[in-house]
Scaffold this motif. Structure first.
Motif, mmCIF file in Angstrom:
data_model
loop_
_atom_site.group_PDB
_atom_site.id
_atom_site.type_symbol
_atom_site.label_atom_id
_atom_site.label_comp_id
_atom_site.label_asym_id
_atom_site.label_seq_id
_atom_site.Cartn_x
_atom_site.Cartn_y
_atom_site.Cartn_z
ATOM 1 N N ALA A 142 39.877 30.151 34.724
ATOM 2 C CA ALA A 142 39.318 29.967 34.004
ATOM 3 C C ALA A 142 39.239 31.838 34.116
ATOM 4 C CB ALA A 142 38.171 30.126 34.150
ATOM 5 N N PRO A 143 39.217 32.165 32.375
ATOM 6 C CA PRO A 143 38.814 33.633 32.265
ATOM 7 C C PRO A 143 38.336 34.354 33.584
ATOM 8 C CG PRO A 143 38.100 32.804 30.290
ATOM 9 C CD PRO A 143 38.341 31.590 31.508
ATOM 10 N N GLN A 144 38.059 36.077 34.370
ATOM 11 C CA GLN A 144 38.311 36.302 35.204
ATOM 12 C C GLN A 144 38.759 37.776 34.871
ATOM 13 O OE1 GLN A 144 40.252 35.138 38.798
ATOM 14 N NE2 GLN A 144 40.071 33.023 38.722
ATOM 15 N N LEU A 145 37.290 38.379 35.718
ATOM 16 C CA LEU A 145 37.422 40.032 35.025
ATOM 17 C C LEU A 145 38.117 40.063 36.472
ATOM 18 C CD1 LEU A 145 33.543 40.813 36.006
ATOM 19 C CD2 LEU A 145 34.927 41.106 33.306
ATOM 20 N N VAL A 146 38.649 41.628 36.164
ATOM 21 C CA VAL A 146 39.830 42.534 37.017
ATOM 22 C C VAL A 146 39.394 42.652 38.506
ATOM 23 C CG1 VAL A 146 40.847 44.556 37.395
ATOM 24 C CG2 VAL A 146 40.587 43.773 35.197
ATOM 25 N N LYS A 147 38.112 43.128 38.484
ATOM 26 C CA LYS A 147 37.613 42.795 40.199
ATOM 27 C C LYS A 147 37.656 41.519 40.897
ATOM 28 C CE LYS A 147 32.387 42.423 38.583
ATOM 29 N NZ LYS A 147 31.522 43.369 39.087
ATOM 30 N N GLN A 148 37.815 40.228 39.879
ATOM 31 C CA GLN A 148 37.708 38.933 40.938
ATOM 32 C C GLN A 148 38.919 38.596 40.815
ATOM 33 O OE1 GLN A 148 35.743 36.923 37.038
ATOM 34 N NE2 GLN A 148 33.854 36.133 38.043
ATOM 35 N N VAL A 149 40.018 38.358 40.040
ATOM 36 C CA VAL A 149 41.055 38.740 40.700
ATOM 37 C C VAL A 149 41.764 38.770 41.854
ATOM 38 C CG1 VAL A 149 43.914 38.652 39.785
ATOM 39 C CG2 VAL A 149 42.032 38.384 38.112
ATOM 40 N N MET A 150 41.895 40.337 42.106
ATOM 41 C CA MET A 150 42.092 41.256 42.811
ATOM 42 C C MET A 150 40.983 41.087 44.132
ATOM 43 S SD MET A 150 41.164 45.034 41.573
ATOM 44 C CE MET A 150 42.668 45.951 40.136
ATOM 45 N N ALA A 151 39.677 40.651 44.165
ATOM 46 C CA ALA A 151 39.614 39.827 45.167
ATOM 47 C C ALA A 151 39.577 38.416 45.520
ATOM 48 C CB ALA A 151 37.383 39.974 45.309
ATOM 49 N N SER A 152 40.151 37.623 44.653
ATOM 50 C CA SER A 152 40.191 35.832 45.003
ATOM 51 C C SER A 152 42.093 36.290 45.455
ATOM 52 C CB SER A 152 40.614 35.212 44.048
ATOM 53 O OG SER A 152 41.088 35.756 42.843
ATOM 54 N N HIS A 153 42.069 37.812 45.376
ATOM 55 C CA HIS A 153 43.872 37.266 45.208
ATOM 56 C C HIS A 153 44.423 38.416 46.725
ATOM 57 C CE1 HIS A 153 44.583 35.129 42.142
ATOM 58 N NE2 HIS A 153 45.926 34.566 42.270
#
Length: 232
Positions: A142-153
């Motif tokens: 699903a679409p993610q915010l920049v900060k969400q991508v960084m946190a999940s990786h």
């Protein structure tokens, strides 16, 4: 090899439905006794024979199978969506052909588009996987915010594709063989706030040369570049 996609394959049997059934029976005119190849999108390649064909489904008896090991590295591309969705659909297709592992629609401060037809994009990924005879279907999130991508990786080799003066060539920083996550921003690039968040998280700003690329071109270029850097 004509390859078909069935996500749920039992040890000895597979059921064809929907578009795959239509393509096999109506377009290719295959029927009882015909041999076909199917994949589950998770590395499995199955040989089978059509033993029952109806209007709503066809039953395939599995006669042989092989499992492919997923090649490294795993490439994750988190890309902003463009206003013209057809351009992004082209990018999704080409990234799949080149071996992307995960695709994340990225929501940025300057994003031109925030939503997409996920079912339609999923069909594009499946079609590209079959056409290129790959056995792994890319994960579409699903679409993610920049900060969400960084946190999940967290802890991954993370890069932001940007035209910022502080960016370095991707090939000069990336270590061959390592999994990678690359963020592709919108046409207006990442904001300074997004760049600062990336710096604090340990992500590296990179560029793909002196030329200016469209968002969808940059996404495809990123997958191709990592694939090339890992070619023996």
């Amino acid at each position: 090899m004509e390859l078909f996609y069935i996500p749920d394959i039992l040890h000895s049997e597979a059921i064809l439905k929907g578009e795959e059934l239509h393509h096999i029976t109506r377009v290719l005119r295959k029927g009882l006794g015909d041999a076909i190849h199917v994949t589950d999108g998770q590395g499995g390649c199955y040989q089978g024979v059509i033993v029952q064909a109806g209007k709503h489904e066809a039953r395939v008896r599995i006669t042989d199978h092989q499992f492919a090991a997923r090649t490294s590295p795993r490439i994750t591309i988190a890309t902003a969506l463009t206003k013209n969705m057809k351009r992004m659909e082209w990018a999704f297709e080409k990234m799949t052909e080149l071996g992307v592992h995960r695709v994340v629609p990225l929501i940025c401060a300057r994003s031109e588009r925030l939503k997409m037809n996920r079912a339609r994009v999923q069909k594009i990924l499946i079609s590209a996987m079959k056409q290129s005879e790959r056995l792994f279907l890319p994960e579409l999130t699903a679409p993610q915010l920049v900060k969400q991508v960084m946190a999940s990786h967290e802890g991954a080799a993370g890069y932001l594709a940007t035209r910022s003066p502080e960016s370095v060539p991707l090939g000069a920083h990336y270590k061959a063989g390592s999994d990678v996550v690359i963020l592709i921003g919108p046409e207006g690039d990442f904001t300074e706030e997004e760049m600062e968040s990336a710096r604090k998280a340990g992500w590296t700003p990179v560029h793909f040369g002196s030329q200016r690329l469209r968002t969808e071109t940059a996404a495809v270029f990123a997958v191709a570049a990592i694939a090339a850097l890992n070619t023996v």
